[in-house]
Design a protein around this motif. Structure first.
Motif, mmCIF file in Angstrom:
data_model
loop_
_atom_site.group_PDB
_atom_site.id
_atom_site.type_symbol
_atom_site.label_atom_id
_atom_site.label_comp_id
_atom_site.label_asym_id
_atom_site.label_seq_id
_atom_site.Cartn_x
_atom_site.Cartn_y
_atom_site.Cartn_z
ATOM 1 N N PHE A 4 -8.699 -28.884 -26.976
ATOM 2 C CA PHE A 4 -8.195 -27.864 -27.888
ATOM 3 C C PHE A 4 -6.685 -28.004 -27.970
ATOM 4 O O PHE A 4 -6.039 -28.555 -27.079
ATOM 5 C CB PHE A 4 -8.573 -26.453 -27.404
ATOM 6 C CG PHE A 4 -8.163 -26.175 -25.977
ATOM 7 C CD1 PHE A 4 -6.887 -25.728 -25.671
ATOM 8 C CD2 PHE A 4 -9.065 -26.363 -24.940
ATOM 9 C CE1 PHE A 4 -6.505 -25.490 -24.369
ATOM 10 C CE2 PHE A 4 -8.686 -26.123 -23.623
ATOM 11 C CZ PHE A 4 -7.406 -25.685 -23.336
ATOM 12 N N LYS A 5 -6.130 -27.505 -29.066
ATOM 13 C CA LYS A 5 -4.689 -27.555 -29.229
ATOM 14 C C LYS A 5 -4.035 -26.371 -28.517
ATOM 15 O O LYS A 5 -4.654 -25.319 -28.339
ATOM 16 C CB LYS A 5 -4.336 -27.576 -30.707
ATOM 17 C CG LYS A 5 -4.735 -28.881 -31.385
ATOM 18 C CD LYS A 5 -4.220 -28.974 -32.803
ATOM 19 C CE LYS A 5 -4.564 -30.351 -33.385
ATOM 20 N NZ LYS A 5 -4.056 -30.499 -34.768
ATOM 21 N N THR A 6 -2.782 -26.567 -28.128
ATOM 22 C CA THR A 6 -2.007 -25.517 -27.478
ATOM 23 C C THR A 6 -0.714 -25.318 -28.266
ATOM 24 O O THR A 6 -0.468 -25.980 -29.283
ATOM 25 C CB THR A 6 -1.675 -25.890 -26.025
ATOM 26 O OG1 THR A 6 -0.687 -26.942 -26.022
ATOM 27 C CG2 THR A 6 -2.917 -26.345 -25.276
ATOM 28 N N LEU A 7 0.144 -24.442 -27.789
ATOM 29 C CA LEU A 7 1.431 -24.210 -28.452
ATOM 30 C C LEU A 7 2.293 -25.457 -28.471
ATOM 31 O O LEU A 7 3.196 -25.587 -29.305
ATOM 32 C CB LEU A 7 2.174 -23.068 -27.760
ATOM 33 C CG LEU A 7 1.549 -21.672 -27.910
ATOM 34 C CD1 LEU A 7 2.383 -20.634 -27.171
ATOM 35 C CD2 LEU A 7 1.415 -21.296 -29.377
ATOM 36 N N ASP A 8 2.024 -26.391 -27.564
ATOM 37 C CA ASP A 8 2.792 -27.640 -27.535
ATOM 38 C C ASP A 8 2.556 -28.477 -28.794
ATOM 39 O O ASP A 8 3.347 -29.365 -29.112
ATOM 40 C CB ASP A 8 2.412 -28.467 -26.305
ATOM 41 C CG ASP A 8 2.789 -27.772 -25.003
ATOM 42 O OD1 ASP A 8 3.783 -27.029 -24.998
ATOM 43 O OD2 ASP A 8 2.066 -27.961 -24.008
ATOM 44 N N ASP A 9 1.466 -28.210 -29.489
ATOM 45 C CA ASP A 9 1.103 -29.017 -30.661
ATOM 46 C C ASP A 9 1.666 -28.489 -31.977
ATOM 47 O O ASP A 9 1.431 -29.077 -33.033
ATOM 48 C CB ASP A 9 -0.418 -29.108 -30.781
ATOM 49 C CG ASP A 9 -1.047 -29.832 -29.605
ATOM 50 O OD1 ASP A 9 -0.734 -31.017 -29.418
ATOM 51 O OD2 ASP A 9 -1.822 -29.203 -28.857
ATOM 52 N N PHE A 10 2.421 -27.380 -31.924
ATOM 53 C CA PHE A 10 2.902 -26.770 -33.162
ATOM 54 C C PHE A 10 4.394 -26.435 -33.098
ATOM 55 O O PHE A 10 4.903 -26.045 -32.042
ATOM 56 C CB PHE A 10 2.132 -25.474 -33.454
ATOM 57 C CG PHE A 10 0.682 -25.681 -33.791
ATOM 58 C CD1 PHE A 10 0.293 -25.985 -35.087
ATOM 59 C CD2 PHE A 10 -0.295 -25.581 -32.805
ATOM 60 C CE1 PHE A 10 -1.045 -26.183 -35.405
ATOM 61 C CE2 PHE A 10 -1.625 -25.768 -33.107
ATOM 62 C CZ PHE A 10 -2.011 -26.078 -34.410
ATOM 63 N N ASN A 11 5.054 -26.591 -34.218
ATOM 64 C CA ASN A 11 6.414 -26.074 -34.390
ATOM 65 C C ASN A 11 6.269 -24.707 -35.047
ATOM 66 O O ASN A 11 5.896 -24.605 -36.222
ATOM 67 C CB ASN A 11 7.237 -27.017 -35.267
ATOM 68 C CG ASN A 11 8.628 -26.474 -35.545
ATOM 69 O OD1 ASN A 11 9.044 -25.454 -34.975
ATOM 70 N ND2 ASN A 11 9.367 -27.139 -36.409
ATOM 71 N N VAL A 12 6.543 -23.655 -34.303
ATOM 72 C CA VAL A 12 6.279 -22.303 -34.805
ATOM 73 C C VAL A 12 7.503 -21.643 -35.427
ATOM 74 O O VAL A 12 7.414 -20.517 -35.914
ATOM 75 C CB VAL A 12 5.734 -21.401 -33.668
ATOM 76 C CG1 VAL A 12 4.424 -21.941 -33.130
ATOM 77 C CG2 VAL A 12 6.757 -21.238 -32.538
ATOM 78 N N LYS A 13 8.643 -22.319 -35.422
ATOM 79 C CA LYS A 13 9.850 -21.699 -35.972
ATOM 80 C C LYS A 13 9.652 -21.322 -37.435
ATOM 81 O O LYS A 13 9.213 -22.133 -38.254
ATOM 82 C CB LYS A 13 11.056 -22.624 -35.837
ATOM 83 C CG LYS A 13 12.354 -21.985 -36.345
ATOM 84 C CD LYS A 13 13.568 -22.814 -36.013
ATOM 85 C CE LYS A 13 14.829 -22.194 -36.613
ATOM 86 N NZ LYS A 13 15.042 -20.784 -36.199
ATOM 87 N N SER A 14 9.950 -20.055 -37.714
ATOM 88 C CA SER A 14 9.836 -19.488 -39.065
ATOM 89 C C SER A 14 8.408 -19.456 -39.588
ATOM 90 O O SER A 14 8.184 -19.229 -40.773
ATOM 91 C CB SER A 14 10.741 -20.252 -40.049
ATOM 92 O OG SER A 14 12.089 -20.184 -39.641
ATOM 93 N N LYS A 15 7.434 -19.693 -38.716
ATOM 94 C CA LYS A 15 6.029 -19.649 -39.108
ATOM 95 C C LYS A 15 5.436 -18.284 -38.741
ATOM 96 O O LYS A 15 5.798 -17.683 -37.720
ATOM 97 C CB LYS A 15 5.227 -20.752 -38.397
ATOM 98 C CG LYS A 15 5.702 -22.159 -38.723
ATOM 99 C CD LYS A 15 5.399 -22.529 -40.157
ATOM 100 C CE LYS A 15 5.994 -23.856 -40.556
ATOM 101 N NZ LYS A 15 5.588 -24.973 -39.721
ATOM 102 N N THR A 16 4.534 -17.810 -39.592
ATOM 103 C CA THR A 16 3.819 -16.570 -39.287
ATOM 104 C C THR A 16 2.608 -16.912 -38.423
ATOM 105 O O THR A 16 1.737 -17.686 -38.842
ATOM 106 C CB THR A 16 3.362 -15.871 -40.577
ATOM 107 O OG1 THR A 16 4.519 -15.546 -41.366
ATOM 108 C CG2 THR A 16 2.610 -14.584 -40.258
#
Length: 408
Positions: A4-16
């Motif tokens: 499964f994916k974790t927060l390490d797999d996403f750039n969340v800056k400015s994302k909802t």
């Protein structure tokens, strides 16, 4: 193998980011005040703090009790507690997916958090369904188009296929939050534990404890099983000990005597791995009176394991390299009958081995004895942990494993 994916797999800056957490807390039924915020603190310390620091626009979905239950409330208190834990703008919205909630989501700025209304106030939340079926409900259809990422951090409800648990995964890129990630990894480590591996089971949910016992013993996961609480009384009965009319009437009233044939079968298969009390503490006119089990039956109820049993269990735990504990070993709330639970939990806390503790009463006892920072890993889950320890697949985890990679 869990993928499964974790927060390490996403750039969340400015994302909802929509985050399903479990803020479900102990609430005084009279005052409706939250009395234990351990879950709120856990989510804040790990997943939510990270999202804020990385500049996400965070939308929190959670529940508190069920409609009609004494612990059912809105999430304003929970929001106020969260405000004290994270230095960022945090706002409570008394709407779940209507126009008010949608407008608040659209107005979110980087590093801000909003907490939506108790999802259990919406009648369809607990309706069963596949992720695809749940994705077509009003909650998902109204909120998913406003979000970029879904994060499930609520391992404690991962055993449910509720809409907010599985419904976002077919339509949004999805990840496990840090609490979810840690819980799954800890359980994965216990699939092939360091030896000896010792399980300590107690509490009042004897049917769950029996299912866990069957799974860990029949699959050679545990080397020893130490029993207390009601499940110990059932195992004692299954071994032919006469406990007394009061105790047997209680077990019958709780509809637990039907478990004895299954216990007897387990005792025949694993006679050397299952440890039951050799002495017990009786409640005799509110005073602690210890007797060896050979002196049973007694008209007085059993409220704790005895001193000699504690010594035996401590000796086994001292040789363990991994330990799982679920459930107190006696009536830990009563100072006259907390000795077994307190001593065993302190032994586990002071051991330098992989230790996992979970379940509502287990966490409450650990907190009561000031051991929260000493147990290696404390699970925030109750039912989900129990089902995972039984070897069952959890819908919330499966949904993350099969989540979509792109927003639809």
């Amino acid at each position: 193998m869990v993928h499964f994916k974790t927060l390490d797999d996403f750039n969340v800056k400015s994302k909802t980011v929509i985050v399903r957490v479990d803020f479900n807390s102990e609430v005084d039924p009279q005052t409706k005040q939250v009395t234990n915020a351990i879950r709120i603190c856990a989510h804040a310390r790990h997943t939510l703090k990270e999202l804020v620091e990385k500049g996400a626009k965070t939308v929190i979905i959670s529940h508190q009790g069920r409609k009609g239950d004494p612990e059912y409330t809105n999430l304003k208190q929970h929001t106020d507690i969260l405000k004290q834990l994270i230095p960022c703008p945090v706002k409570y919205v008394d709407d779940l997916f209507g126009e008010k909630a949608q407008n608040e989501i659209k107005q979110l700025k980087d590093g801000e958090i909003i907490v939506l209304e108790n999802v259990r106030g919406w009648s369809e939340e607990t309706k069963k369904g596949t992720p695809e079926q749940q994705s077509k409900t009003a909650l998902i259809q109204n909120l998913a188009p406003l979000a970029d990422i879904f994060v499930n951090d609520a391992f404690s409800v991962a055993h449910r296929d509720n809409v907010s648990v599985v419904g976002f995964t077919p339509v949004l890129p999805s990840a496990a939050g840090r609490i979810m990630e840690r819980e799954i990894n800890q359980l994965k480590a216990l699939e092939d534990p360091h030896r000896p591996c010792v399980y300590v089971l107690g509490g009042a949910k004897a049917d769950d404890s029996l299912e866990i016992s069957k799974y860990i013993l029949n699959n050679s996961i545990a080397d020893n099983l130490l029993l207390g609480g009601i499940i110990a009384q059932l195992f004692m009965t299954a071994k032919g000990l006469s406990l007394g009319k009061g105790t047997m009437d209680f077990l019958a009233k709780q509809d637990l005597l039907h478990l004895i044939p299954g216990i007897q079968e387990l005792l025949l298969k694993h006679p050397d791995k299952i440890m039951i009390p050799v002495d017990v503490a009786l409640n005799v006119n509110s005073k602690r009176t210890e007797i060896p089990v050979t002196n049973l039956p007694s008209e007085s109820p059993i409220f704790d394991i005895g001193t000699k049993t504690v010594e035996k269990y401590v000796n086994i735990l001292s040789m363990a390299r991994s330990i799982v504990v679920s459930g107190p070993l006696g009536v830990y709330e009563n100072t006259n009958f907390c000795y077994g639970t307190k001593t065993i939990f302190e032994t586990i806390a002071n051991s330098n081995v992989l230790s996992l503790a979970g379940g509502g009463n287990t966490i409450a006892a650990i907190d009561k004895y000031g051991l929260t920072d000493k147990i290696r890993y404390i699970s925030t889950a109750g039912g989900a942990l129990v089902e995972a320890l039984m070897g069952k697949k959890l819908p919330g985890v499966i949904a993350l494993e099969t989540a979509t990679d792109t927003k639809t």
